[in-house]
Structures are given as C-alpha cells and as structure tokens.
Design a protein around this motif. Structure first.
Motif, mmCIF file in Angstrom:
data_model
loop_
_atom_site.group_PDB
_atom_site.id
_atom_site.type_symbol
_atom_site.label_atom_id
_atom_site.label_comp_id
_atom_site.label_asym_id
_atom_site.label_seq_id
_atom_site.Cartn_x
_atom_site.Cartn_y
_atom_site.Cartn_z
ATOM 1 N N ALA A 250 -36.399 4.942 32.185
ATOM 2 C CA ALA A 250 -37.177 4.318 31.171
ATOM 3 C C ALA A 250 -36.359 2.937 30.823
ATOM 4 O O ALA A 250 -37.113 1.811 30.476
ATOM 5 N N LEU A 251 -35.224 2.923 31.078
ATOM 6 C CA LEU A 251 -34.524 1.572 31.039
ATOM 7 C C LEU A 251 -34.892 0.731 32.076
ATOM 8 O O LEU A 251 -35.009 -0.580 31.782
ATOM 9 N N ASP A 252 -35.097 1.314 33.168
ATOM 10 C CA ASP A 252 -35.267 0.046 34.357
ATOM 11 C C ASP A 252 -36.835 -0.440 34.058
ATOM 12 O O ASP A 252 -36.929 -1.321 34.323
ATOM 13 N N ARG A 253 -37.674 0.573 33.730
ATOM 14 C CA ARG A 253 -39.042 -0.014 33.388
ATOM 15 C C ARG A 253 -39.090 -1.026 32.031
ATOM 16 O O ARG A 253 -39.806 -2.090 32.376
ATOM 17 N N HIS A 254 -38.096 -0.750 31.233
ATOM 18 C CA HIS A 254 -38.231 -1.710 30.188
ATOM 19 C C HIS A 254 -37.569 -3.023 30.355
ATOM 20 O O HIS A 254 -38.261 -4.237 30.159
ATOM 21 N N PHE A 255 -36.623 -3.070 31.159
ATOM 22 C CA PHE A 255 -35.991 -4.284 31.738
ATOM 23 C C PHE A 255 -36.777 -5.024 32.626
ATOM 24 O O PHE A 255 -36.618 -6.523 32.513
#
Length: 373
Positions: A250-255
């Motif tokens: 989820a962090l990778d997608r957000h960033f």
C-alpha cells in the motif's frame, strides 16, 4: 498439517455486567445458526455436535477480540462419546471407515485465518481388560495449531474431573503473555500455565482481532451447556494503539502517485545522542505519509531493541505542522512503544535530510531520503 472444518457461531450476546470486564453469555437459543450439515443439534439449552469425520470440526463465535487484550474463555461441556471400552466409527474423505476408542474435544482460542491454539481433552485406560491394574485418566493438552499441530504442554489427571460422559468446566486465561488452563468437574482448578515465547507473540503480531470457540475431534460428540467470554477493555497492549492500515504494498502504491516531495521512504543516517538519557533503538527505515496536520511516520525496518514487537505498518512517530516552513513538533514512540512528547522538534534540511531533535535528552537522529532511481 492437520485438516479442519470450521464453522461460525453467531452470538446474540447478553451484557451481564458493566464493570472492568464485559461478559458475553452464549447460552439458551444463541446456537441456532450452526450449520446442520455437521449434525449440530440444539437440545433444550445444550448444543451438541457429533463428529463422524476424521478431521477436527472447529466452531468459532463471531465475537472479535482485540489480539492484545487480556481475556478469559470458559465452557461447560461433555464428550458424549467417552465410554470406557466403546469404539466410535469415523469416515475419511474417501469413504473409508475405521474405529477410534479415545476421542478428544475442547476449546479453541486466539483463532485467526492463520491458525489457532487449542486445549484438547481426552480420556483413556492404562489396561482396560485387567481390572486389577487398570486406571482411567484424563489428558489435557495445550496445542499450538499455527502451521502445524504442536503439543507445547500437557498434564494427566485422575481426580476432580469427570472421566466418563459427564460435564466438566474448562477455561483458558490470556494475561501478561501467559496462557493459563483450568478444568474441573465442580470447580475450575489451574492445571497448566505456559508463557508465550517471542515467536508465539510474533505470530499474532499485526493481527487486529482473534476469536474463541470449541472443537469436536474425530469420533467425539461434544455437548455444550455454556460458553462465557470476558475481556478487559482496559488491558490494551501498547502495540494495538500503533497499528495502521499501511502495508509495504500500500505504501509503494501511494508513493508511486504522490506529488509531495517529503512523502516516501527515509533511512537512518546518523545520530548525536547523550546515551545517559536516550539510547538508539535501531537503525530505522521509515515512511512518511502526509496527514491533514502533518505526517504519519510509519515503521518499515531496522529495529534492534525489542525487535520482535515491531513490524511494518506500525506508527513510529507523528509530525504536526507549525507556522514555520518545514518545521514540525513531534511525538516519537521509543523501542518499548512509549511516547516521547516533551519538546520533540522535527525539521527538513534541503529536502533530503529529516532531523528529529530531542533537546530535553540532548540528542538528535537524522534520516536521509531514499531517492528513486
């Protein structure tokens, strides 16, 4: 791995007492949602589950328990397939039959999608056909069923319990990372205690909730008169308050779509610390996620002190914007998950250095931005 059949029990729980504990009573007609395909029948106030398969049938109630809270779970039950010298027929998934003489049943707790813990109760005879030396006993096993069936502790009883088809009380307490098992015909008596290991605790880390219930082993017929769950709303593990919904994916997608230059991953750079007041808990990698008032600092990796307590997605700090550009006040959670709030200041330097300052402790920690290739 042992095969299981799992069904759910819907509880119309009755609030009995509004003190430090909340009590749920699953008696009377709250068993009616059991799937009748598994021969579960409601007989007056008793729920009976007859297992003629070669797998354990696990029944969980739908009450969700905070994984970090202390709780107690008790059942009053009997195994109606527990006669001395009698065998019971079971059938496997291929239709092959065999007989079993010592059946087991009991309760389950800390049940999740990854597995559960069980307290299994069974009775047997030392020399059934020689009355002069024969004795009948009950074995109580504490079993870890996360990824396999491991008996972590067991005890053999010959008194204070019903060794036939009568009812016994069986209970488990979860408190201070210790499992306590109690059993008795007329009253509960502690028979087992097991301190959870680091790996046991790590297994449950990150799981927001667990369930309790009971199980019928192959050939057993469990009759349940009462099941009572209680948990302490005040006994919350500090880790529970630091849980977030963020995962690495989820962090990778957000960033990947973020336009904020400060959002992203940051890694430990250096420190200037007064070790008498503040010690380094690890060479952390963290993630910054913008909030309405500043940033959430999410733990990613690098803990060295209390490493088993930390996992990706937990909140490591909070930054609150001040009237000054690139200046924030902060709250930092130390290695033991206790907050440091007194005069915590955070600044960005040249957009690539993040500096946490703890002037009360004469210390600072700096992180550098992880730049994409």
């Amino acid at each position: 791995m042992r095969a299981y059949t799992i069904i759910s029990l819907v509880i119309a729980s009755a609030l009995l007492q509004a003190h430090a504990f909340t009590f749920y009573n699953t008696r009377h007609n709250n068993f009616e949602s059991i799937n009748s395909n598994y021969d579960a029948t409601l007989n007056d106030d008793f729920l009976q589950l007859d297992n003629s398969t070669d797998n354990n049938i696990i029944v969980t109630d739908t009450t969700l328990i905070d994984a970090f809270k202390s709780y107690k779970y008790y059942i009053k039950f009997a195994n109606l397939h527990n006669k001395e010298g009698k065998s019971y027929k079971i059938t496997d998934s291929h239709g092959k039959s065999r007989s079993i003489t010592s059946t087991e049943c009991g309760l389950v707790f800390n049940h999740t999608s990854k597995g559960c813990w069980r307290v299994a109760v069974s009775c047997s005879n030392s020399s059934l056909y020689n009355e002069s030396v024969d004795s009948r006993t009950m074995t109580v096993k504490l079993i870890n069923d996360y990824g396999g069936c491991t008996v972590v502790k067991q005890v053999t009883l010959d008194g204070s319990v019903d060794l036939d088809e009568g009812y016994n009380y069986l209970g488990v307490n979860i408190e201070n990372n210790t499992i306590t098992v109690k059993i008795g015909r007329d009253q509960l008596k502690e028979v087992l205690s097991y301190p959870l290991s680091t790996s046991d605790i790590e297994t449950a880390t990150g799981l927001p909730s667990v369930k309790v219930g009971y199980f019928a082993g192959p050939g057993s017929k469990i009759s349940l008169e009462r099941a009572v769950l209680s948990f302490d709303d005040q006994a919350q593990h500090p880790a529970a308050a630091l849980e977030t919904q963020w995962t690495r994916e989820a962090l990778d997608r957000h960033f990947a779509t973020s336009k904020n230059p400060y959002e992203g991953y940051w890694t430990y750079l250096d420190r200037d610390m007064e070790d008498r007041w503040l010690k380094l808990g690890g060479r952390y990698t963290i993630a910054l996620v913008e909030t309405q008032n500043g940033y959430d600092v999410i733990y990613v990796d690098g803990a060295q002190v209390k490493k088993s307590m930390w996992h990706i997605g937990m909140r490591k700090a909070e930054l609150t914007q001040t009237i000054f550009t690139d200046n924030f006040t902060g709250q930092w959670f130390d290695a033991t998950m206790q907050p440091i709030t007194e005069d915590v200041y955070v600044t960005f330097e040249s957009g690539v250095i993040l500096n946490f300052k703890f002037p009360v402790y004469k210390s600072q920690i700096r992180f550098s931005k992880v730049l994409n290739d």
